[in-house]
Design a protein around this motif. Sequence first.
Motif, mmCIF file in Angstrom:
data_model
loop_
_atom_site.group_PDB
_atom_site.id
_atom_site.type_symbol
_atom_site.label_atom_id
_atom_site.label_comp_id
_atom_site.label_asym_id
_atom_site.label_seq_id
_atom_site.Cartn_x
_atom_site.Cartn_y
_atom_site.Cartn_z
ATOM 1 N N ARG A 170 12.730 -8.382 1.358
ATOM 2 C CA ARG A 170 12.931 -8.157 -0.084
ATOM 3 C C ARG A 170 11.931 -7.140 -0.620
ATOM 4 O O ARG A 170 12.297 -6.239 -1.384
ATOM 5 N N ILE A 174 -0.582 -2.542 -4.673
ATOM 6 C CA ILE A 174 0.168 -3.416 -5.572
ATOM 7 C C ILE A 174 0.159 -4.835 -5.035
ATOM 8 O O ILE A 174 0.456 -5.063 -3.859
ATOM 9 N N TYR A 229 0.868 -1.179 0.000
ATOM 10 C CA TYR A 229 0.000 0.000 0.000
ATOM 11 C C TYR A 229 0.902 1.225 0.000
ATOM 12 O O TYR A 229 1.698 1.397 0.929
ATOM 13 N N ARG A 260 3.365 0.436 3.081
ATOM 14 C CA ARG A 260 3.140 -0.618 4.060
ATOM 15 C C ARG A 260 3.132 -1.935 3.296
ATOM 16 O O ARG A 260 2.574 -2.021 2.199
ATOM 17 N N PHE A 269 15.826 -8.068 -8.566
ATOM 18 C CA PHE A 269 14.722 -8.772 -7.892
ATOM 19 C C PHE A 269 14.057 -9.695 -8.913
ATOM 20 O O PHE A 269 12.954 -9.441 -9.391
ATOM 21 N N THR A 310 0.973 5.296 -0.008
ATOM 22 C CA THR A 310 0.121 6.465 0.227
ATOM 23 C C THR A 310 0.987 7.719 0.254
ATOM 24 O O THR A 310 2.154 7.675 0.660
ATOM 25 N N ALA A 356 12.771 -3.651 0.306
ATOM 26 C CA ALA A 356 13.862 -3.145 -0.533
ATOM 27 C C ALA A 356 13.337 -2.715 -1.902
ATOM 28 O O ALA A 356 13.746 -1.685 -2.446
ATOM 29 N N MET A 357 12.400 -3.497 -2.473
ATOM 30 C CA MET A 357 11.799 -3.121 -3.776
ATOM 31 C C MET A 357 11.086 -1.782 -3.679
ATOM 32 O O MET A 357 11.184 -0.945 -4.580
ATOM 33 N N LYS A 368 -1.626 3.905 -4.122
ATOM 34 C CA LYS A 368 -1.492 2.735 -4.987
ATOM 35 C C LYS A 368 -1.598 1.460 -4.155
ATOM 36 O O LYS A 368 -1.213 1.428 -2.986
ATOM 37 N N MET A 424 1.768 -8.619 -5.578
ATOM 38 C CA MET A 424 2.910 -9.295 -6.213
ATOM 39 C C MET A 424 2.890 -10.768 -5.884
ATOM 40 O O MET A 424 2.574 -11.150 -4.763
ATOM 41 N N ASP A 461 4.890 -11.976 -10.719
ATOM 42 C CA ASP A 461 3.772 -11.210 -11.280
ATOM 43 C C ASP A 461 3.543 -9.970 -10.431
ATOM 44 O O ASP A 461 3.678 -10.015 -9.208
ATOM 45 N N GLY A 485 -2.948 -1.557 -8.625
ATOM 46 C CA GLY A 485 -4.304 -1.033 -8.480
ATOM 47 C C GLY A 485 -4.290 0.273 -7.705
ATOM 48 O O GLY A 485 -3.237 0.871 -7.487
ATOM 49 N N LEU A 503 11.958 -4.367 -11.828
ATOM 50 C CA LEU A 503 12.450 -5.046 -10.622
ATOM 51 C C LEU A 503 13.463 -6.122 -11.027
ATOM 52 O O LEU A 503 14.500 -6.284 -10.369
ATOM 53 N N TYR A 529 -5.571 2.497 -4.205
ATOM 54 C CA TYR A 529 -5.945 2.383 -2.799
ATOM 55 C C TYR A 529 -6.432 3.761 -2.368
ATOM 56 O O TYR A 529 -5.672 4.725 -2.425
ATOM 57 N N LYS A 539 13.612 1.056 -3.472
ATOM 58 C CA LYS A 539 14.379 1.298 -4.696
ATOM 59 C C LYS A 539 13.523 1.769 -5.857
ATOM 60 O O LYS A 539 13.995 2.496 -6.716
ATOM 61 N N LEU A 540 12.276 1.276 -5.957
ATOM 62 C CA LEU A 540 11.509 1.523 -7.181
ATOM 63 C C LEU A 540 10.061 1.940 -6.934
ATOM 64 O O LEU A 540 9.570 2.876 -7.565
ATOM 65 N N ILE A 541 9.356 1.231 -6.054
ATOM 66 C CA ILE A 541 7.893 1.328 -6.059
ATOM 67 C C ILE A 541 7.383 2.610 -5.409
ATOM 68 O O ILE A 541 6.427 3.212 -5.875
ATOM 69 N N ARG A 596 0.639 -6.695 -10.115
ATOM 70 C CA ARG A 596 -0.592 -6.037 -10.568
ATOM 71 C C ARG A 596 -0.715 -4.738 -9.787
ATOM 72 O O ARG A 596 -0.589 -4.731 -8.556
#
Lengths: 97, 97
Positions: free
Chosen positions: A74, A42, A6, A92, B30, A8, A77-78, A40, A44, B35, B39, B25, B41, A81-83, B37
């Motif tokens: 992990r 997400i 999540y 969160r 990574f 925000t 860390a993602m 957002k 995974m 996968d 969305g 990633l 929030y 670095k990116l999300i 996705r």
Amino acid sequence: MKARVYVTLKPSVLDPQGRAVQQTLGRLGFDDVADVRVGKYIEMSLAEPSDEPAATGMDRASDAVAERERARTRVIAMCEKLIANPVIEDFRVEIVE
Amino acid sequence: MKARVYVTLKPSVLDPQGRAVQQTLGRLGFDDVADVRVGKYIEMSLAEPSDEPAATGMDRASDAVAERERARTRVIAMCEKLIANPVIEDFRVEIVE
């Protein structure tokens, strides 16, 4: 194993998209909405590690806990670095399954 | 009262944004992410209705349950009218507080 993230906006950051949604809801008759913040969500799927020997009983349970903790580390860390953008966003992480 | 809305693409709908995140990633090391996705929030603050008489004890508890159900119905209507695109998206509503 699945992870849910999540993302925000930090409370101090203006959210023009959320403001637009709130105003449009008001024009549609939903005038009791005091605030809207859009973030957002997400999902995974993480591959299971296959290089570990099979375990049974207590070992399997503690392995599962350790594996969830490794997955959480992990995914954090993602996000860093990116999300997520750590300057303006909080995130969160939930590990499920 | 607060509501949380999770909007996700239906499983049959391609998610190019999620695919781009997954590939990026992978390039960052990574490579165990199978996968992704992406969305939305959404957090909302709903105004409390003020035109009801004060209640006590059992009445207050059942009022709170009824109020949450009314809030859920309103938020579902908001999602169907504005927040989600029901052709390609699913949504889930949580009422908190």
